[in-house]
Design an enzyme around this catalytic site. Structure first.
Site: not given
Length: 259
Positions: A52-54
């Site tokens: 989700v983050e990167t």
């Protein structure tokens, strides 16, 4: 975060992010197994956070961290106290890790690495996962994986416990007062069940829970949240974010097991 759930979900629960999550898990299976055993945090949750983050480390941001934190810390009054502290901790972190101050790149808010840690979190929760005496969350999957797991462990993840339960509501007018804006688990399962909320698995009556309503394209769906869901919101204070991480982790785990 202002998007309704049905639009927000489409950004993160995608075939590509699921298949890339399986690939990331396969490529780092030994590290993930070690991190799960050491920190008692499921590999699927660790993978989903990084996804989700990167996008598994492929999109870590293009803004010089020094510039982002300086701008927000000294030229954005509403959050100056927070970001000026992050700016100071970034300088401390760069000195500790031997970075050139202007070299690391991150998000527009100064978050860094595969798991997008702010400098304070980097200082407190980053882990040297491969034993090279550095904590490199940008290019060392072992460090990033162990650091995310460490963060969750320090924020009271309960290994083996549920995250959330899909719920049915008999009468929406009876549960409106249970849908407060706070993320804390303010109610007990007994309170929800007495208002006509049902789930597939019965819980002890004293279990701390929170009722969440998510907007669909037509209508709504309801979830009963447990403490592990709240732990995910300690990473990002958004119930939509936490639900995206949870559902992505379930989809990745299912696809990984099917391989």
């Amino acid at each position: 975060e202002a998007k309704p759930w049905y639009q927000y979900r489409q950004l993160f629960i995608t075939p590509g992010r699921i298949s890339n999550g399986v690939r990331f898990w396969q490529e780092n299976s030994v590290i993930l197994q070690q991190a799960e055993q050491r920190w008692q945090v499921p590999a699927a949750i660790i993978v989903a956070i990084i996804g989700v983050e990167t996008q598994y480390g492929t999109q870590m941001g293009t803004h010089p961290v020094l510039d982002a934190l300086y701008t927000l810390g000294f030229h954005y009054a509403p959050r100056s106290a927070y970001f000026s502290k992050e700016f100071a901790n970034y300088v401390k972190l760069a000195d500790q890790e031997g970075w050139l101050l202007r070299q690391p790149k991150g998000s527009y808010a100064g978050a860094m690495g595969m798991g997008q840690f702010m400098p304070t979190s980097y200082l407190h929760f980053a882990v040297d996962g491969d034993g090279d005496k550095h904590k490199d969350l940008f290019f060392k999957p072992a460090d990033a994986i162990h650091s995310v797991a460490h963060y969750f462990a320090k924020h009271d993840w309960k290994y083996g416990a549920p995250v959330a339960h899909k719920a049915m509501v008999q009468d929406e007018s009876r549960i409106a007062h249970l849908l407060g804006k706070t993320l804390e688990l303010e109610d007990s399962w007994q309170t929800l069940s007495r208002q006509g909320v049902t789930i597939a698995t019965e819980l002890p009556s004293t279990t701390p829970v929170k009722l969440l309503r998510l907007d669909l394209e037509t209508g709504s769906e309801y979830w009963v949240l447990e403490s592990n869901f709240y732990t995910i919101t300690r990473y990002n204070r958004s119930p939509l974010y936490a639900m995206a991480v949870y559902q992505l982790s379930e989809a990745i785990a299912s696809a990984y097991d099917a391989k």
